[in-house]
Design a protein around this motif. Sequence first.
Motif, PDB file in Angstrom:
ATOM      1  N   LEU B  33       0.815  -1.220   0.000  1.00  0.00           N
ATOM      2  CA  LEU B  33       0.000   0.000   0.000  1.00  0.00           C
ATOM      3  C   LEU B  33       0.851   1.274   0.000  1.00  0.00           C
ATOM      4  O   LEU B  33       0.676   2.145  -0.855  1.00  0.00           O
ATOM      5  CB  LEU B  33      -0.978   0.025   1.189  1.00  0.00           C
ATOM      6  CG  LEU B  33      -1.795   1.322   1.310  1.00  0.00           C
ATOM      7  CD1 LEU B  33      -2.661   1.547   0.073  1.00  0.00           C
ATOM      8  CD2 LEU B  33      -2.657   1.318   2.569  1.00  0.00           C
ATOM      9  N   ILE B  34       1.759   1.386   0.972  1.00  0.00           N
ATOM     10  CA  ILE B  34       2.542   2.624   1.071  1.00  0.00           C
ATOM     11  C   ILE B  34       3.442   2.814  -0.156  1.00  0.00           C
ATOM     12  O   ILE B  34       3.477   3.906  -0.727  1.00  0.00           O
ATOM     13  CB  ILE B  34       3.286   2.688   2.427  1.00  0.00           C
ATOM     14  CG1 ILE B  34       2.235   2.896   3.541  1.00  0.00           C
ATOM     15  CG2 ILE B  34       4.342   3.792   2.448  1.00  0.00           C
ATOM     16  CD1 ILE B  34       2.757   2.796   4.958  1.00  0.00           C
ATOM     17  N   PRO B  35       4.150   1.767  -0.620  1.00  0.00           N
ATOM     18  CA  PRO B  35       4.904   1.942  -1.866  1.00  0.00           C
ATOM     19  C   PRO B  35       4.030   2.389  -3.053  1.00  0.00           C
ATOM     20  O   PRO B  35       4.457   3.215  -3.864  1.00  0.00           O
ATOM     21  CB  PRO B  35       5.497   0.552  -2.124  1.00  0.00           C
ATOM     22  CG  PRO B  35       5.644  -0.040  -0.749  1.00  0.00           C
ATOM     23  CD  PRO B  35       4.472   0.473   0.030  1.00  0.00           C
ATOM     24  N   HIS B  38       3.235   5.998  -2.749  1.00  0.00           N
ATOM     25  CA  HIS B  38       4.401   6.778  -3.203  1.00  0.00           C
ATOM     26  C   HIS B  38       4.381   6.944  -4.725  1.00  0.00           C
ATOM     27  O   HIS B  38       4.696   8.016  -5.242  1.00  0.00           O
ATOM     28  CB  HIS B  38       5.706   6.069  -2.819  1.00  0.00           C
ATOM     29  CG  HIS B  38       6.224   6.423  -1.454  1.00  0.00           C
ATOM     30  ND1 HIS B  38       6.528   7.702  -1.082  1.00  0.00           N
ATOM     31  CD2 HIS B  38       6.510   5.650  -0.372  1.00  0.00           C
ATOM     32  CE1 HIS B  38       6.976   7.710   0.167  1.00  0.00           C
ATOM     33  NE2 HIS B  38       6.974   6.473   0.626  1.00  0.00           N
ATOM     34  N   GLY B  68      -7.083   7.044   5.952  1.00  0.00           N
ATOM     35  CA  GLY B  68      -6.406   7.145   7.242  1.00  0.00           C
ATOM     36  C   GLY B  68      -4.895   7.097   7.062  1.00  0.00           C
ATOM     37  O   GLY B  68      -4.153   7.838   7.718  1.00  0.00           O
ATOM     38  N   VAL B  69      -4.442   6.234   6.181  1.00  0.00           N
ATOM     39  CA  VAL B  69      -3.003   6.103   5.921  1.00  0.00           C
ATOM     40  C   VAL B  69      -2.472   7.349   5.206  1.00  0.00           C
ATOM     41  O   VAL B  69      -1.453   7.919   5.591  1.00  0.00           O
ATOM     42  CB  VAL B  69      -2.724   4.817   5.102  1.00  0.00           C
ATOM     43  CG1 VAL B  69      -1.271   4.775   4.641  1.00  0.00           C
ATOM     44  CG2 VAL B  69      -3.071   3.588   5.936  1.00  0.00           C
ATOM     45  N   PHE B  72      -2.112  10.218   7.507  1.00  0.00           N
ATOM     46  CA  PHE B  72      -1.180  10.025   8.625  1.00  0.00           C
ATOM     47  C   PHE B  72       0.249  10.403   8.239  1.00  0.00           C
ATOM     48  O   PHE B  72       0.991  10.970   9.040  1.00  0.00           O
ATOM     49  CB  PHE B  72      -1.203   8.557   9.074  1.00  0.00           C
ATOM     50  CG  PHE B  72      -0.348   8.263  10.282  1.00  0.00           C
ATOM     51  CD1 PHE B  72      -0.821   8.490  11.565  1.00  0.00           C
ATOM     52  CD2 PHE B  72       0.937   7.751  10.133  1.00  0.00           C
ATOM     53  CE1 PHE B  72      -0.038   8.215  12.677  1.00  0.00           C
ATOM     54  CE2 PHE B  72       1.736   7.471  11.240  1.00  0.00           C
ATOM     55  CZ  PHE B  72       1.240   7.700  12.518  1.00  0.00           C
ATOM     56  N   TYR B  73       0.633  10.063   7.013  1.00  0.00           N
ATOM     57  CA  TYR B  73       2.040  10.225   6.608  1.00  0.00           C
ATOM     58  C   TYR B  73       2.262  11.556   5.904  1.00  0.00           C
ATOM     59  O   TYR B  73       1.532  11.909   4.971  1.00  0.00           O
ATOM     60  CB  TYR B  73       2.453   9.061   5.693  1.00  0.00           C
ATOM     61  CG  TYR B  73       2.457   7.727   6.402  1.00  0.00           C
ATOM     62  CD1 TYR B  73       3.559   7.317   7.147  1.00  0.00           C
ATOM     63  CD2 TYR B  73       1.356   6.871   6.352  1.00  0.00           C
ATOM     64  CE1 TYR B  73       3.574   6.101   7.802  1.00  0.00           C
ATOM     65  CE2 TYR B  73       1.357   5.647   7.010  1.00  0.00           C
ATOM     66  CZ  TYR B  73       2.470   5.266   7.732  1.00  0.00           C
ATOM     67  OH  TYR B  73       2.481   4.053   8.384  1.00  0.00           O
ATOM     68  N   GLU B  74       3.315  12.259   6.345  1.00  0.00           N
ATOM     69  CA  GLU B  74       3.612  13.597   5.841  1.00  0.00           C
ATOM     70  C   GLU B  74       3.869  13.639   4.336  1.00  0.00           C
ATOM     71  O   GLU B  74       3.632  14.662   3.700  1.00  0.00           O
ATOM     72  CB  GLU B  74       4.860  14.145   6.532  1.00  0.00           C
ATOM     73  CG  GLU B  74       4.653  14.513   7.972  1.00  0.00           C
ATOM     74  CD  GLU B  74       3.700  15.683   8.140  1.00  0.00           C
ATOM     75  OE1 GLU B  74       3.767  16.632   7.350  1.00  0.00           O
ATOM     76  OE2 GLU B  74       2.880  15.618   9.072  1.00  0.00           O
ATOM     77  N   MET B  75       4.405  12.555   3.789  1.00  0.00           N
ATOM     78  CA  MET B  75       4.826  12.625   2.387  1.00  0.00           C
ATOM     79  C   MET B  75       3.669  12.463   1.401  1.00  0.00           C
ATOM     80  O   MET B  75       3.862  12.580   0.197  1.00  0.00           O
ATOM     81  CB  MET B  75       5.917  11.595   2.103  1.00  0.00           C
ATOM     82  CG  MET B  75       7.213  11.924   2.829  1.00  0.00           C
ATOM     83  SD  MET B  75       8.501  10.717   2.555  1.00  0.00           S
ATOM     84  CE  MET B  75       8.962  11.081   0.860  1.00  0.00           C
ATOM     85  N   PHE B  76       2.477  12.141   1.940  1.00  0.00           N
ATOM     86  CA  PHE B  76       1.304  12.058   1.064  1.00  0.00           C
ATOM     87  C   PHE B  76       0.421  13.267   1.297  1.00  0.00           C
ATOM     88  O   PHE B  76       0.247  13.698   2.436  1.00  0.00           O
ATOM     89  CB  PHE B  76       0.502  10.779   1.347  1.00  0.00           C
ATOM     90  CG  PHE B  76       1.323   9.525   1.220  1.00  0.00           C
ATOM     91  CD1 PHE B  76       2.182   9.346   0.149  1.00  0.00           C
ATOM     92  CD2 PHE B  76       1.226   8.520   2.172  1.00  0.00           C
ATOM     93  CE1 PHE B  76       2.950   8.185   0.029  1.00  0.00           C
ATOM     94  CE2 PHE B  76       1.990   7.354   2.061  1.00  0.00           C
ATOM     95  CZ  PHE B  76       2.851   7.185   0.990  1.00  0.00           C
ATOM     96  N   GLU B 129      10.602  17.976   9.242  1.00  0.00           N
ATOM     97  CA  GLU B 129      11.404  17.616  10.407  1.00  0.00           C
ATOM     98  C   GLU B 129      12.647  16.867   9.936  1.00  0.00           C
ATOM     99  O   GLU B 129      12.741  16.454   8.784  1.00  0.00           O
ATOM    100  CB  GLU B 129      10.585  16.771  11.389  1.00  0.00           C
ATOM    101  CG  GLU B 129       9.356  17.501  11.955  1.00  0.00           C
ATOM    102  CD  GLU B 129       9.673  18.700  12.856  1.00  0.00           C
ATOM    103  OE1 GLU B 129      10.864  18.977  13.109  1.00  0.00           O
ATOM    104  OE2 GLU B 129       8.724  19.384  13.281  1.00  0.00           O
TER     105      GLU B 129
END
Lengths: 431, 163
Positions: B33-35, B38, B68-69, B72-76, B129
């Motif tokens: 999912l996360i890849p 990206h 939700g994912v 949650f993650y800054e890069m998305f 950060e």
Amino acid sequence: MTEVLKLLTRNVGKPNSTHVDAYMGSGGYESLMTVLHKWTPEQTLNEVKAANLKGRGGAGFPAGLKWSFLPKGKEVLKYLVCNADESEPGTFKDRLLIENDPHSILEGIIIAGWATQAAGCFFYIRGEMPAGARIFQKAVDQAYAKGFLGKNILGSGFNFDVWVSRGAGAYICGEETALMDSLEGKRGQPRLKPPFPAGYGVYGVPTNINNVESYANVPLIIRNGAGWYTAIGSPSAPGTRLFGISGHVKRPGVFELPSGVTLRELIYEHAGGILGDRPLKAVIPGGSSVPVLRADQIDVTMDPDGLKSVGTMVGSAGVIVMNDSVCMVKALLNLMEFYAHESCGQCTPCREGTHWLELIVRRLEEGGGRPSDCDLILDVAGNIMGRTICPLGDAAAMPAISFVQQFREEFEAHAREGRCPMRDVRMTAAI
Amino acid sequence: MSEQGVAELIKNPGFLAKVDRLVKSYPRPQTALIPILHLCQAELRHVPVEFQAFIAERLGLTPAHVRGVVTFYEMFSEEPHGRYLLQVCKTLPCMLTGSEALLEHLQNKLGIKPGGTTQDGRFSLITVECLACCDGGPSLMVNEALHKRVSTGDADRILSELE
């Protein structure tokens, strides 16, 4: 002066250091061949245990002991994880290894796989390190091509895979169980322990997790023996460490030194002294989460015992140096912004507490502070400590408490004067 | 524009092949999912809800889980950023070495605040950060390229070399 040792960094700066042929040209993968052909998994594990290899991610837990917590035997499905989510402020040593010598990490991972009879390893790397992810993936592809990964590795009957996965910008995913949730395609929120990863890890499968630098030590231990390893550095933390030093020093960078080097030597000899030739004011010795030291506390060894004697920790060995141009309230505000931003929001003491710490420190810095604010910071931070699922809460509370304790007069002056007493001092810049 | 972009992307055979490869490359599909997010972020410079619904179905997850994912993650991001994402590290070691001056310079030069995008859509400016490059402070990442010890003059040069 303690001499720099080129063990973990032996290949850094060499031509083609990321290529498998260059790595093999200097004895690379010989340790893997040794264990696969001559040693049982148990012997391999015992050697690492005897070397007393302490985890390099921050907690310092003995790696061999951690491996032994996994259920035994190859019939039990088990995974390894390599934590390459380096994001503790002040820490940049894993990046050096990943970008310059990925095969040394990979060889350590495969040896750990043999020792624990695991099925494979997830390499979880920070999303903000795309170059590192590509370099490591290439190293993995080369290792498959050479038969160091995959089925029946080097004719040993041992099967082992490595999967590279990127994070996406969340400090909390450096926490082991948040990382595992992230690997499962979830928000990275730490899990309540127990169960510990050795019993219930990625997908609920028993899992062992170590830091990049920890794995990179393993081939050296196998090649030279536990006795050789424990003779380097301090007995409480054998081997070398990759000390990252940043902030107000003339030569910031990563220095590989035995763990018994003193903080003074690290700052004034290896890192060339203080930027701007100004007096030293404060040092955070082990990544932003550990208690801060004053300038008169740096005659200590950079190992667990030495730093414990001045009330702090070696953590991730990321040393942040501040000269006298730095306002300590402003410096703490920067860290409190970080933790408030990175709190996953799961536990109330951390979610609310980090936010309030940021607000209180901000009002002190911006001129609205109250005389009671020092005690309020200590109270709020004290109510976070030990009351959260994961260590992020403690990681925010420890700098808050130590900054106030070590520099209380400066905090009180902010409240008393109703402004930052150092507002006209220009902070030394590196550029 | 974004809807059209996503509609084309999820029909693009090359992109779908990449998604399939990722799904098959891990022990369980959910790890992809996360890849995959990206990949989408790189292609569209954001992850619109239409893509979230598409990938949720593909992986057998709920759209709410995927959202939700993503959040949650800054890069998305759910809103597109500019062609060049300027990421100024603001954490302590970079602050000590000059990140505030760098950020102020970029704000003045581009006429935008952190979180903003220039009107021509070329540049977005954000603070991030710690980038784990503390010996290179102040550091600036432009899309995937990391720049170390960036003076205001260096920043001008880096920007002028971009299209």
